[in-house]
Scaffold this motif. Structure first.
Motif, short mmCIF file in Angstrom:
data_model
loop_
_atom_site.label_atom_id
_atom_site.label_comp_id
_atom_site.label_asym_id
_atom_site.label_seq_id
_atom_site.Cartn_x
_atom_site.Cartn_y
_atom_site.Cartn_z
N GLY A 192 -14.15 9.09 -9.85
CA GLY A 192 -14.42 10.42 -9.40
C GLY A 192 -12.97 11.08 -9.07
O GLY A 192 -13.38 12.35 -8.49
N GLN A 193 -11.84 10.62 -9.25
CA GLN A 193 -10.53 11.27 -8.85
C GLN A 193 -10.21 12.10 -10.09
O GLN A 193 -10.69 11.74 -11.29
CB GLN A 193 -9.72 10.48 -8.43
N TYR A 194 -9.60 13.09 -9.87
CA TYR A 194 -8.71 13.91 -10.91
C TYR A 194 -7.59 13.09 -11.67
O TYR A 194 -7.15 12.32 -10.81
CB TYR A 194 -8.22 15.27 -10.56
N VAL A 195 -7.35 13.07 -12.96
CA VAL A 195 -6.23 12.41 -13.59
C VAL A 195 -5.10 12.73 -12.60
O VAL A 195 -4.03 11.89 -12.36
CB VAL A 195 -5.85 13.09 -15.07
N ALA A 196 -4.75 13.97 -12.26
CA ALA A 196 -3.59 14.37 -11.68
C ALA A 196 -3.34 13.32 -9.98
O ALA A 196 -2.15 13.18 -9.58
CB ALA A 196 -3.43 15.72 -10.95
N ASP A 197 -4.66 13.21 -9.53
CA ASP A 197 -4.46 12.30 -8.35
C ASP A 197 -4.36 10.92 -8.59
O ASP A 197 -4.12 10.09 -7.66
CB ASP A 197 -5.67 12.55 -7.62
N VAL A 198 -4.47 10.35 -9.73
CA VAL A 198 -4.36 9.07 -9.97
C VAL A 198 -2.86 8.60 -9.78
O VAL A 198 -2.69 7.40 -9.00
CB VAL A 198 -4.51 8.57 -11.73
N VAL A 199 -1.95 9.41 -10.10
CA VAL A 199 -0.61 8.95 -9.76
C VAL A 199 -0.25 9.09 -8.19
O VAL A 199 0.72 8.09 -7.63
CB VAL A 199 0.64 9.92 -10.31
N THR A 200 -0.96 9.80 -7.42
CA THR A 200 -0.77 9.89 -5.93
C THR A 200 -1.45 8.60 -5.40
O THR A 200 -1.17 8.15 -4.49
CB THR A 200 -1.50 11.13 -5.39
N ILE A 201 -2.67 8.21 -5.82
CA ILE A 201 -3.34 7.24 -5.23
C ILE A 201 -2.41 5.74 -5.47
O ILE A 201 -2.41 4.95 -4.62
CB ILE A 201 -4.80 7.04 -5.87
N ILE A 202 -1.77 5.81 -7.00
CA ILE A 202 -1.09 4.67 -7.06
C ILE A 202 0.08 4.38 -6.21
O ILE A 202 0.30 3.23 -5.59
CB ILE A 202 -0.56 4.46 -8.53
N GLY A 203 0.76 5.75 -5.80
CA GLY A 203 1.86 5.67 -5.24
C GLY A 203 1.62 5.31 -3.49
O GLY A 203 2.26 4.57 -2.97
N SER A 204 0.40 5.80 -3.06
CA SER A 204 0.01 5.78 -1.68
C SER A 204 -0.43 4.49 -1.48
O SER A 204 -0.23 3.70 -0.46
CB SER A 204 -1.22 6.32 -1.32
N SER A 205 -0.89 3.57 -2.49
CA SER A 205 -1.21 2.19 -2.35
C SER A 205 -0.09 1.08 -2.42
O SER A 205 -0.10 -0.11 -1.96
CB SER A 205 -2.28 1.66 -3.43
N ASN A 206 1.05 1.73 -2.69
CA ASN A 206 2.17 0.95 -2.68
C ASN A 206 2.17 -0.29 -3.09
O ASN A 206 2.68 -1.38 -2.36
CB ASN A 206 2.60 0.78 -1.22
N ILE A 207 1.99 -0.44 -4.35
CA ILE A 207 1.95 -1.83 -5.04
C ILE A 207 3.34 -2.03 -5.64
O ILE A 207 4.11 -1.25 -6.03
CB ILE A 207 0.74 -1.88 -6.24
N ILE A 208 3.72 -3.47 -6.11
CA ILE A 208 4.76 -3.60 -6.85
C ILE A 208 4.32 -4.97 -7.83
O ILE A 208 3.74 -5.91 -7.14
CB ILE A 208 5.95 -4.21 -6.01
N LEU A 209 4.59 -4.81 -8.96
CA LEU A 209 4.14 -5.67 -9.79
C LEU A 209 4.65 -6.97 -9.93
O LEU A 209 4.02 -8.05 -10.40
CB LEU A 209 4.43 -5.09 -11.42
N GLY A 210 5.67 -7.29 -9.17
CA GLY A 210 6.22 -8.78 -8.96
C GLY A 210 5.26 -9.53 -8.20
O GLY A 210 5.27 -10.67 -8.32
N GLU A 211 4.69 -8.81 -7.29
CA GLU A 211 3.71 -9.53 -6.31
C GLU A 211 2.47 -10.05 -7.47
O GLU A 211 1.98 -10.85 -7.03
CB GLU A 211 3.32 -8.55 -5.21
N ILE A 212 2.09 -8.88 -8.29
CA ILE A 212 0.92 -8.88 -9.08
C ILE A 212 1.12 -10.03 -10.15
O ILE A 212 0.02 -10.93 -10.25
CB ILE A 212 0.49 -7.61 -9.60
#
Length: 408
Positions: free
Chosen positions: A386-406
């Motif tokens: 339901g989000q726009y493509v431009a907002d995908v980057v914003t959501i990823i940034g705000s969730s503050n993930i790091i792939l070393g943990e994943i």
């Protein structure tokens, strides 16, 4: 629809494919805004996401399996590489689980030093979040300012343990070293200056109309969904759940320290940003209180538990029994008590816990890491729809993930 092949020069790291009138967009795993080797397969209807499929495993290192083939002491530096932005938080989480399993009593002075290191790690991690999140959205100046203050923190940590990124600053039973001379004075200088730096960041962002348009109402996560998806840390508190392990299940000296747990009921990217800013203020508050506690603590920094913890260097160099015990611990490894344990901690990104199943050997029979980023990444499957493509980057940034943990 515009021919996707004509868009390739503008999206070098994004692949396009048409599918029944909808577009399949492969976001990553080499995209700079993916914050690591994350691949998102997005199905788009125009500019809106109708389906999101996160794919992980591109940098899998088998950290948990490595632990089963290493002694506890050998595995400790490996934990630096889990969340490598706040490596001391991982060091402590493992040490605390082993200490809980073996009933090791950590001296008060070591607990205070650990708390200082954890809160410096928290601020450093939050500053990196702020810098990269702002850069993803388009704010370059904040990126430079945040890294300026982060360098001061890394200097402090380097003066303590000699490392800036992967610290290995905490050991089972306490800490390796006491604080060096003049270190607390530099810490106080930072704590007195940093609140004005936070105000500078907020002055650049909080009322900036572009920043607010990009974050407010974007990536809204309800309280119910946050709980059902296993969110923790800021991701949970921004959705109205006032839960912090440092308050709910206090460890180290957090039960003696006065600090608040900021939370919000909005649940959007802007709420998460505001909470990260407030958490940095609370960390400064904790550091100032720790400095006072440190000055009134005893001299011991290592637990008196010869079965599990080596004696101090002075004792090893002067007492034959201490040298023999140290030799056994180094060559054979710490033989933990039989049983199983799980110890949760509040890392900068959320609940970080280590589960250990021990058969009284020098290596764990099974070790499982409960990393917050893994849960927050899985959330994209629902949060991005339901989000726009431009907002995908914003959501990823705000969730503050790091792939070393994943990708453990």
């Amino acid at each position: 629809m515009q021919n996707p092949s004509k868009l390739r020069p503008f999206f070098e790291n994004i692949e396009f494919e048409e599918n029944n009138g909808k577009m399949i967009l492969n976001f990553g795993p080499q995209h700079p805004s993916a914050h690591g080797q994350l691949k998102l397969v997005l199905e788009l209807d125009g500019e809106k996401v109708v389906r999101a499929m996160p794919e992980i495993g591109f940098m899998h290192r088998g950290v948990e399996k490595m632990a089963e083939n290493m002694t506890f002491q050998e595995f400790l530096p490996v934990t630096d590489r889990v969340d490598y932005i706040a490596s001391s938080a991982n060091n402590y989480a493992l040490c605390a689980a082993v200490e809980k399993l073996c009933d090791i009593e950590v001296p008060r002075r070591a607990q205070i030093i650990r708390t200082m290191l954890l809160e410096l790690n928290r601020i450093s991690s939050h500053l990196l979040f702020l810098a990269t999140h702002a850069l993803d959205v388009g704010a370059m100046t904040v990126f430079l300012y945040a890294f300026r203050e982060r360098e001061y923190i890394l200097d402090l940590i380097e003066k303590y343990c000699g490392a800036r990124l992967t610290h290995s600053s905490i050991k089972i039973g306490g800490v390796f070293l006491d604080l060096p001379s003049g270190w607390t004075e530099e810490l106080l200088a930072f704590c007195n200056k940093f609140p004005s730096d936070i105000a500078t960041y907020e002055g650049l962002l909080s009322e900036n109309r572009i920043w607010r348009m990009r974050l407010e109402g974007v990536g809204v996560l309800s309280r119910e969904k946050a709980l059902s998806w296993g969110c923790s840390g800021v991701m949970l508190r921004a959705s109205g759940v006032e839960f912090d392990i440092r308050k709910a299940e206090p460890y180290l000296v957090y039960n003696e320290i006065d600090f608040e747990v900021p939370y919000s009921n909005t649940g959007d990217c802007y709420a998460r940003y505001k909470l990260y800013m407030e958490e940095m203020r609370q960390s400064v508050k904790i550091l100032l209180q720790c400095e006072k506690l440190y000055n009134n603590s005893g001299p011991e920094i290592l637990a008196s538990s010869p079965q599990f913890v080596s004696a101090s260097k002075e004792q090893i160099m002067t007492q034959n029994y201490s040298l023999m015990q140290h030799f056994v611990l180094v060559t054979q490894g710490l033989k933990a008590k039989r049983g199983e344990i799980y110890h949760p901690t509040e890392s900068p990104k959320g609940e970080l816990g280590f589960y250990i199943y021990s058969t009284a050997e020098s290596s764990p029979y099974r070790l499982k890491i409960r990393a917050p980023s893994f849960f927050h990444c899985a959330l994209y499957e629902e949060l991005l729809v339901g989000q726009y493509v431009a907002d995908v980057v914003t959501i990823i940034g705000s969730s503050n993930i790091i792939l070393g943990e994943i990708d453990r």
